[in-house]
Design a protein around this motif. Structure first.
Motif, short mmCIF file in Angstrom:
data_model
loop_
_atom_site.label_atom_id
_atom_site.label_comp_id
_atom_site.label_asym_id
_atom_site.label_seq_id
_atom_site.Cartn_x
_atom_site.Cartn_y
_atom_site.Cartn_z
N THR A 160 -14.62 11.65 -4.48
CA THR A 160 -15.26 11.26 -5.73
C THR A 160 -14.33 11.36 -6.92
O THR A 160 -14.55 10.70 -7.93
N ARG A 161 -13.28 12.17 -6.83
CA ARG A 161 -12.38 12.34 -7.98
C ARG A 161 -11.18 11.41 -7.94
O ARG A 161 -10.81 10.80 -8.94
N ARG A 162 -10.56 11.25 -6.76
CA ARG A 162 -9.33 10.48 -6.67
C ARG A 162 -9.48 9.18 -5.89
O ARG A 162 -8.54 8.40 -5.79
N GLY A 163 -10.67 8.95 -5.36
CA GLY A 163 -10.86 7.84 -4.44
C GLY A 163 -10.71 6.45 -5.03
O GLY A 163 -10.49 5.48 -4.30
N GLU A 164 -10.81 6.33 -6.35
CA GLU A 164 -10.68 5.01 -6.97
C GLU A 164 -9.26 4.47 -6.81
O GLU A 164 -9.02 3.28 -7.06
N ASN A 165 -8.34 5.30 -6.34
CA ASN A 165 -6.97 4.83 -6.11
C ASN A 165 -6.71 4.46 -4.65
O ASN A 165 -5.60 4.02 -4.33
N PHE A 166 -7.71 4.63 -3.77
CA PHE A 166 -7.49 4.48 -2.34
C PHE A 166 -8.52 3.55 -1.70
O PHE A 166 -9.60 3.33 -2.25
N PHE A 178 0.86 -1.18 0.00
CA PHE A 178 0.00 0.00 0.00
C PHE A 178 0.90 1.24 0.00
O PHE A 178 2.00 1.23 0.55
N ARG A 179 0.41 2.33 -0.60
CA ARG A 179 1.23 3.52 -0.82
C ARG A 179 0.51 4.77 -0.31
O ARG A 179 -0.68 4.74 -0.03
N ASP A 180 1.23 5.87 -0.24
CA ASP A 180 0.66 7.18 0.13
C ASP A 180 -0.25 7.07 1.35
O ASP A 180 -1.39 7.56 1.35
N ILE A 181 0.24 6.43 2.39
CA ILE A 181 -0.56 6.20 3.58
C ILE A 181 -0.68 7.51 4.36
O ILE A 181 0.31 8.15 4.68
N ALA A 226 -3.27 4.39 -0.62
CA ALA A 226 -3.39 4.05 -2.03
C ALA A 226 -3.21 2.54 -2.20
O ALA A 226 -2.38 1.91 -1.53
N ILE A 227 -3.99 1.97 -3.10
CA ILE A 227 -3.92 0.53 -3.34
C ILE A 227 -2.60 0.16 -4.02
O ILE A 227 -1.94 1.02 -4.62
N PRO A 228 -2.17 -1.10 -3.90
CA PRO A 228 -0.90 -1.50 -4.52
C PRO A 228 -0.91 -1.28 -6.03
O PRO A 228 -1.96 -1.35 -6.68
N GLU A 229 0.25 -0.99 -6.57
CA GLU A 229 0.37 -0.83 -8.02
C GLU A 229 -0.04 -2.12 -8.72
O GLU A 229 0.21 -3.22 -8.23
#
Length: 382
Positions: free
Chosen positions: A351-357, A305-308, A320-323
């Motif tokens: 709503t804009r960036r959440g699909e990565n987290f 996991f990234r950008d914690i 952020a979810i794993p690459e």
């Protein structure tokens, strides 16, 4: 046909919980890291107070503002915990913080008013605002500012298009970040200077680790304080919370509350009055969150996991979810179906960036958290 005001986003954490419960009903053993709900029961003293009242036999309406003994006990809590003098007459007991936000938004704002919020942030804020005809202004925060909405953020948004209000949560959901005292002061002072109504969500007070929380009342008598017995006090299902209101808004909130709710449940008010004497029991629960925080902080990087976000308080990790994963919605669904672990996709909160987290709640017991993280690790290894 449903009303236009009802066309709001779903609360995805509750959708995840519903699917997990369906799996449990089929016989699956599902571990939930999806919902911000303490695994511990309400303290014994609160349950005893409720039991005694049940034996008494009569549970009735109270004043819309709530029982006087509970309001006075909350006022004493502010003197003990923050050194602040709060008039019990300005305290309103609510049916959880959810009712508190409804009453706040209805009493303080008019349709079309613009209210600043941090993104990522608790989805019910924007959903309630939109349902009431208000305009949520989501200000993106990220790791460059520690996921904190700053006074500079607020100034830039206000200068671009005038704001009527701002809502700050500290500790925050979903990030767990705590707004530093000096930054909170700057936010409150700027809001007061610009006649922006300041709403302070303090429902995770008592659950900060290393950086103490400050109440917005330390800097001004104008903010509206929203708080709840759900988190530190482990009373989610009792649906009991409180507001501290400026005198100018007190009667307005009371009138609205009389019609919307009549009063918060008296049984819950009695239990809540007693729970202030359960600090020793509650601090043991809090110590468990500290252990869970240390575990999840060490394991998430190992699981790629990234950008914690800084895990300063509450009981959440936002990361952020794993690459290589296709997106948070599919990732969370796959974790639930393959690992039988429930987590919440970040689209609930941003709503804009959440699909990565995703957000993971560590309000469970330590063994459950350890097993859940092991299951996620096994998925990656497999």
């Amino acid at each position: 046909m449903a009303s236009k005001r009802s066309d709001i986003d779903p609360f995805r954490a509750m959708d995840v919980l519903a699917e997990a419960n369906r799996m449990i009903a089929r016989g699956d053993r599902v571990l939930s890291l999806a919902v911000g709900q303490p695994a511990a029961p309400a303290p014994q003293i609160a349950r005893d107070a409720a039991r005694s009242m049940l034996d008494h036999g009569r549970i009735a309406y109270t004043d819309a503002l709530g029982r006087q003994d509970l309001r006075e006990r909350i006022a004493r809590h502010y003197a003990d915990a923050y050194g602040q003098t709060v008039d019990a007459a300005q305290i309103m007991i609510t049916t959880g913080s959810s009712a508190g936000f409804n009453l706040t938004f209805l009493a303080a704002f008019d349709p079309g008013d613009r209210i600043a919020l941090a993104a990522p942030g608790y989805p019910a804020y924007r959903n309630i605002l939109r349902a009431l005809g208000l305009v949520p202004v989501e200000i993106e925060v990220d790791r460059t500012t520690g996921y904190i909405l700053t006074a500079e953020h607020l100034r830039a948004a206000h200068e671009e298009h005038r704001l009527a209000g701002v809502l700050i949560a500290s500790p925050a959901n979903p990030t767990g970040t705590v707004t530093p005292r000096d930054e909170l002061r700057r936010l409150v002072e700027y809001a007061d200077a610009e006649n922006i109504r300041f709403v302070s969500d303090e429902i995770y007070h008592g659950l900060a680790y290393g950086r103490a929380e400050a109440t917005a009342l330390e800097f001004s008598d104008r903010p509206i304080i929203v708080n709840s017995f759900s988190k530190y006090y482990c009373m989610t299902g009792w649906r009991i919370g409180w507001l501290i209101l400026p005198k100018a808004l007190l009667r307005a909130a009371e009138r609205i509350g009389q019609s919307l709710y009549i009063s918060a449940p008296e049984l819950s008010q009695v239990a809540a009055t007693a729970v202030f004497d359960a600090a020793a029991e509650l601090d043991v629960v809090r110590d468990g969150y500290v252990q869970n925080r240390d575990l999840i902080a060490s394991r998430l990087p190992e699981l790629n996991f990234r950008d914690i976000a800084p895990i300063d308080g509450a009981f959440y990790a936002y990361a952020a979810i794993p690459e290589g994963e296709s997106g948070a919605t599919q990732f969370a669904a796959d974790i639930l179906q393959r690992c039988h672990v429930a987590i919440t996709p970040g689209t609930d909160f941003d709503t804009r960036r959440g699909e990565n987290f995703v957000r993971l709640s560590y309000a469970c017991d330590h063994a459950t958290l350890a097993e859940a993280l092991d299951r996620i690790a096994d998925r990656r290894a497999g």
